[in-house]
Structures are given as C-alpha cells and as structure tokens.
Scaffold this motif. Structure first.
Motif, PDB file in Angstrom:
ATOM      1  N   LYS A   2      10.468  25.738 -13.664  1.00  0.00           N
ATOM      2  CA  LYS A   2      10.147  26.830 -12.747  1.00  0.00           C
ATOM      3  C   LYS A   2      11.007  26.753 -11.497  1.00  0.00           C
ATOM      4  O   LYS A   2      11.379  25.676 -11.042  1.00  0.00           O
ATOM      5  N   GLU A   3      11.275  27.910 -10.934  1.00  0.00           N
ATOM      6  CA  GLU A   3      12.027  28.005  -9.679  1.00  0.00           C
ATOM      7  C   GLU A   3      11.182  27.416  -8.547  1.00  0.00           C
ATOM      8  O   GLU A   3       9.999  27.736  -8.420  1.00  0.00           O
ATOM      9  N   PRO A   4      11.767  26.538  -7.721  1.00  0.00           N
ATOM     10  CA  PRO A   4      11.002  25.975  -6.595  1.00  0.00           C
ATOM     11  C   PRO A   4      10.544  27.070  -5.627  1.00  0.00           C
ATOM     12  O   PRO A   4      11.249  28.052  -5.400  1.00  0.00           O
ATOM     13  N   ILE A   5       9.370  26.883  -5.067  1.00  0.00           N
ATOM     14  CA  ILE A   5       8.816  27.832  -4.106  1.00  0.00           C
ATOM     15  C   ILE A   5       9.484  27.596  -2.751  1.00  0.00           C
ATOM     16  O   ILE A   5       9.613  26.457  -2.304  1.00  0.00           O
ATOM     17  N   GLU A   6       9.875  28.671  -2.098  1.00  0.00           N
ATOM     18  CA  GLU A   6      10.586  28.570  -0.822  1.00  0.00           C
ATOM     19  C   GLU A   6       9.617  28.388   0.346  1.00  0.00           C
ATOM     20  O   GLU A   6       8.656  29.140   0.495  1.00  0.00           O
ATOM     21  N   PHE A   7       9.911  27.380   1.164  1.00  0.00           N
ATOM     22  CA  PHE A   7       9.183  27.119   2.403  1.00  0.00           C
ATOM     23  C   PHE A   7      10.175  27.132   3.553  1.00  0.00           C
ATOM     24  O   PHE A   7      11.358  26.867   3.358  1.00  0.00           O
ATOM     25  N   LYS A   8       9.668  27.421   4.738  1.00  0.00           N
ATOM     26  CA  LYS A   8      10.500  27.419   5.941  1.00  0.00           C
ATOM     27  C   LYS A   8      10.001  26.327   6.880  1.00  0.00           C
ATOM     28  O   LYS A   8       8.795  26.146   7.044  1.00  0.00           O
ATOM     29  N   LEU A   9      10.946  25.630   7.485  1.00  0.00           N
ATOM     30  CA  LEU A   9      10.606  24.575   8.428  1.00  0.00           C
ATOM     31  C   LEU A   9      10.133  25.189   9.735  1.00  0.00           C
ATOM     32  O   LEU A   9      10.719  26.152  10.229  1.00  0.00           O
ATOM     33  N   SER A  10       9.058  24.631  10.284  1.00  0.00           N
ATOM     34  CA  SER A  10       8.533  25.081  11.570  1.00  0.00           C
ATOM     35  C   SER A  10       7.981  23.864  12.299  1.00  0.00           C
ATOM     36  O   SER A  10       6.859  23.427  12.031  1.00  0.00           O
ATOM     37  N   GLY A  11       8.793  23.280  13.173  1.00  0.00           N
ATOM     38  CA  GLY A  11       8.370  22.083  13.898  1.00  0.00           C
ATOM     39  C   GLY A  11       8.189  20.913  12.960  1.00  0.00           C
ATOM     40  O   GLY A  11       9.106  20.534  12.245  1.00  0.00           O
ATOM     41  N   ASP A  12       6.967  20.378  12.932  1.00  0.00           N
ATOM     42  CA  ASP A  12       6.702  19.229  12.067  1.00  0.00           C
ATOM     43  C   ASP A  12       5.964  19.634  10.791  1.00  0.00           C
ATOM     44  O   ASP A  12       5.291  18.825  10.170  1.00  0.00           O
ATOM     45  N   ARG A  13       6.127  20.913  10.402  1.00  0.00           N
ATOM     46  CA  ARG A  13       5.510  21.405   9.169  1.00  0.00           C
ATOM     47  C   ARG A  13       6.458  22.372   8.465  1.00  0.00           C
ATOM     48  O   ARG A  13       7.441  22.824   9.036  1.00  0.00           O
ATOM     49  N   PHE A  15       6.174  25.997   5.984  1.00  0.00           N
ATOM     50  CA  PHE A  15       5.191  27.010   5.590  1.00  0.00           C
ATOM     51  C   PHE A  15       5.797  28.017   4.625  1.00  0.00           C
ATOM     52  O   PHE A  15       7.005  28.204   4.560  1.00  0.00           O
ATOM     53  N   SER A  16       4.901  28.647   3.877  1.00  0.00           N
ATOM     54  CA  SER A  16       5.284  29.726   2.976  1.00  0.00           C
ATOM     55  C   SER A  16       4.229  30.816   3.063  1.00  0.00           C
ATOM     56  O   SER A  16       3.038  30.527   3.160  1.00  0.00           O
ATOM     57  N   GLU A  17       4.699  32.058   3.020  1.00  0.00           N
ATOM     58  CA  GLU A  17       3.785  33.200   3.004  1.00  0.00           C
ATOM     59  C   GLU A  17       3.574  33.713   1.585  1.00  0.00           C
ATOM     60  O   GLU A  17       2.837  34.669   1.381  1.00  0.00           O
ATOM     61  N   ARG A  18       4.207  33.084   0.630  1.00  0.00           N
ATOM     62  CA  ARG A  18       4.134  33.552  -0.753  1.00  0.00           C
ATOM     63  C   ARG A  18       2.783  33.222  -1.380  1.00  0.00           C
ATOM     64  O   ARG A  18       2.303  32.093  -1.292  1.00  0.00           O
ATOM     65  N   GLU A  19       2.222  34.210  -2.017  1.00  0.00           N
ATOM     66  CA  GLU A  19       0.930  34.030  -2.684  1.00  0.00           C
ATOM     67  C   GLU A  19       1.023  32.960  -3.770  1.00  0.00           C
ATOM     68  O   GLU A  19       0.086  32.200  -4.002  1.00  0.00           O
ATOM     69  N   LYS A  20       2.183  32.885  -4.410  1.00  0.00           N
ATOM     70  CA  LYS A  20       2.420  31.880  -5.448  1.00  0.00           C
ATOM     71  C   LYS A  20       2.228  30.466  -4.884  1.00  0.00           C
ATOM     72  O   LYS A  20       1.675  29.595  -5.548  1.00  0.00           O
ATOM     73  N   ALA A  21       2.677  30.249  -3.657  1.00  0.00           N
ATOM     74  CA  ALA A  21       2.533  28.928  -3.025  1.00  0.00           C
ATOM     75  C   ALA A  21       1.060  28.586  -2.855  1.00  0.00           C
ATOM     76  O   ALA A  21       0.622  27.475  -3.168  1.00  0.00           O
ATOM     77  N   ILE A  22       0.298  29.549  -2.357  1.00  0.00           N
ATOM     78  CA  ILE A  22      -1.131  29.312  -2.133  1.00  0.00           C
ATOM     79  C   ILE A  22      -1.841  29.066  -3.460  1.00  0.00           C
ATOM     80  O   ILE A  22      -2.628  28.127  -3.588  1.00  0.00           O
ATOM     81  N   ASN A  23      -1.543  29.884  -4.462  1.00  0.00           N
ATOM     82  CA  ASN A  23      -2.212  29.740  -5.761  1.00  0.00           C
ATOM     83  C   ASN A  23      -1.859  28.431  -6.458  1.00  0.00           C
ATOM     84  O   ASN A  23      -2.739  27.722  -6.936  1.00  0.00           O
ATOM     85  N   GLN A  24      -0.580  28.117  -6.531  1.00  0.00           N
ATOM     86  CA  GLN A  24      -0.158  26.935  -7.285  1.00  0.00           C
ATOM     87  C   GLN A  24      -0.372  25.630  -6.531  1.00  0.00           C
ATOM     88  O   GLN A  24      -0.735  24.623  -7.130  1.00  0.00           O
ATOM     89  N   LEU A  25      -0.132  25.633  -5.245  1.00  0.00           N
ATOM     90  CA  LEU A  25      -0.155  24.371  -4.510  1.00  0.00           C
ATOM     91  C   LEU A  25      -1.473  24.094  -3.798  1.00  0.00           C
ATOM     92  O   LEU A  25      -1.928  22.955  -3.758  1.00  0.00           O
ATOM     93  N   GLY A  37      -3.143  33.448   5.965  1.00  0.00           N
ATOM     94  CA  GLY A  37      -2.367  33.860   4.803  1.00  0.00           C
ATOM     95  C   GLY A  37      -1.088  33.084   4.566  1.00  0.00           C
ATOM     96  O   GLY A  37      -0.282  33.452   3.705  1.00  0.00           O
ATOM     97  N   LYS A  38      -0.881  32.000   5.304  1.00  0.00           N
ATOM     98  CA  LYS A  38       0.303  31.157   5.121  1.00  0.00           C
ATOM     99  C   LYS A  38      -0.149  29.767   4.701  1.00  0.00           C
ATOM    100  O   LYS A  38      -1.156  29.261   5.194  1.00  0.00           O
ATOM    101  N   LEU A  39       0.627  29.152   3.807  1.00  0.00           N
ATOM    102  CA  LEU A  39       0.362  27.772   3.409  1.00  0.00           C
ATOM    103  C   LEU A  39       1.250  26.855   4.233  1.00  0.00           C
ATOM    104  O   LEU A  39       2.475  26.965   4.189  1.00  0.00           O
ATOM    105  N   PHE A  40       0.621  25.969   5.003  1.00  0.00           N
ATOM    106  CA  PHE A  40       1.341  25.002   5.825  1.00  0.00           C
ATOM    107  C   PHE A  40       1.251  23.625   5.181  1.00  0.00           C
ATOM    108  O   PHE A  40       0.163  23.182   4.799  1.00  0.00           O
ATOM    109  N   LEU A  41       2.388  22.955   5.080  1.00  0.00           N
ATOM    110  CA  LEU A  41       2.462  21.594   4.554  1.00  0.00           C
ATOM    111  C   LEU A  41       2.934  20.651   5.652  1.00  0.00           C
ATOM    112  O   LEU A  41       3.798  21.012   6.451  1.00  0.00           O
ATOM    113  N   SER A  42       2.397  19.438   5.661  1.00  0.00           N
ATOM    114  CA  SER A  42       2.954  18.405   6.534  1.00  0.00           C
ATOM    115  C   SER A  42       4.320  18.023   5.971  1.00  0.00           C
ATOM    116  O   SER A  42       4.646  18.344   4.819  1.00  0.00           O
TER     117      SER A  42
END
Length: 171
Positions: A2-13, A15-25, A37-42
């Motif tokens: 599968k194609e990796p889900i795109e995230f954007k760097l924001s400070g020390d996290r 994030f992705s606004e993609r629904e796929k990110a929220i559903n899968q991860l 509505g955004k998924l934030f990862l450390s």
C-alpha cells in the motif's frame, strides 16, 4: 504494498487530515490522537510507522527520510533513542503504547483496545542512570494512585530492554 499515508511535520508532531489515516492508524491500531478531524502522531509514533512503510512525513513539502525524522526526535529529546527502542519493543509485542507524561512516566501501555484502562506505566531509563529511591517511590505512588503497575524499562549499552515491575509490599 500500500502507498504510505502522507503526514506533515508540525513542531514535535506529525499530522494528517486524511480519513484513511484516522481509519487505518487510529481506529484500528490506536496510533496518535484525533483532534478536530486531524490525526496527530508523536515523533516516536511517526518514526515507528515510517520505519514500517506505513507513512511518509513531509516538512515544508520535502519528504523526510527515517534518519532525518529520527534526528529531529533526538534534537527535541536526548532520550529519544532509548524511548524509541522501548516503544518499538512494546508495539512489536502487540501492546498499545501511549504517552504517560501526565503520570510522570514515559508511556502507558494497554494490553488490548482502548476500551479498558491501561495496565502499566513505563519509565524508560538507560542502565547507567543514577537515581534515588525517592525517584522510584514517587513513580510507584502515582502508578498506585491511578491503579496501574509501575514498570521500569532499562535499556543496556547493547540496546537490549529489560522490564522490571516495581510495586508496594505490605507486611
């Protein structure tokens, strides 16, 4: 693959606004936290998922390599390396791992889904760390107060992790 889900760097996290990110991860594997509505990862979560080819992280339009993301983590946290080793070990064993900063530890760990309370608080330490009995007592008190088990994850110079459960003994 599968194609990796795109995230954007924001400070020390990241994030992705993609629904796929929220559903899968998040919904299936409990990575990160959903806010507005955004998924934030450390950075530790992002590094773990990037290493597995699940996500890619962009910084101002430039895709970061795993090494670049890891170096960012090191700049923000001098214990990033050993925390990542423990996080990776626990996730690879099938546990759900979340931050436990509000409990004075590094991670809280769930055996199954997030429907139940976490069972453990994990304090990550290098094997050569010197600390006092008060350091341990304070952490055990907090863990006991929130009905969790205190576990010290000791990382040795070979990057092996040994877990020690610490608890009160009543006579």
């Amino acid at each position: 693959m599968k194609e990796p889900i795109e995230f954007k760097l924001s400070g020390d996290r990241a994030f992705s606004e993609r629904e796929k990110a929220i559903n899968q991860l998040y919904n299936r594997r409990y990575f990160g936290e959903v806010v507005n509505g955004k998924l934030f990862l450390s950075l530790i979560e992002a590094a773990y998922l990037m290493e597995r080819g699940k996500i890619k992280v962009l910084d101002g339009g430039k895709e970061l390599s795993f090494e670049e993301l890891f170096e960012l983590g090191r700049k923000k946290d001098d214990q990033f390396d050993i925390k990542y080793l423990v996080y990776k070990d626990l996730r690879d064993r099938g546990y759900i791992v979340k931050s436990a900063l509000k409990f004075g530890s590094h991670f809280r760990v769930y055996r199954r889904g997030m429907d139940e309370h976490s069972q453990w608080l994990i304090w990550v330490v290098p094997e050569n760390l010197r600390f006092s009995a008060n350091d341990i007592t304070a952490r055990v008190r907090v863990a006991h107060g929130v009905r969790k088990n205190m576990v010290m994850a000791v990382v040795d110079e070979d990057n092996d992790v040994v877990y020690y459960k610490i608890e009160w003994v009543k006579f």
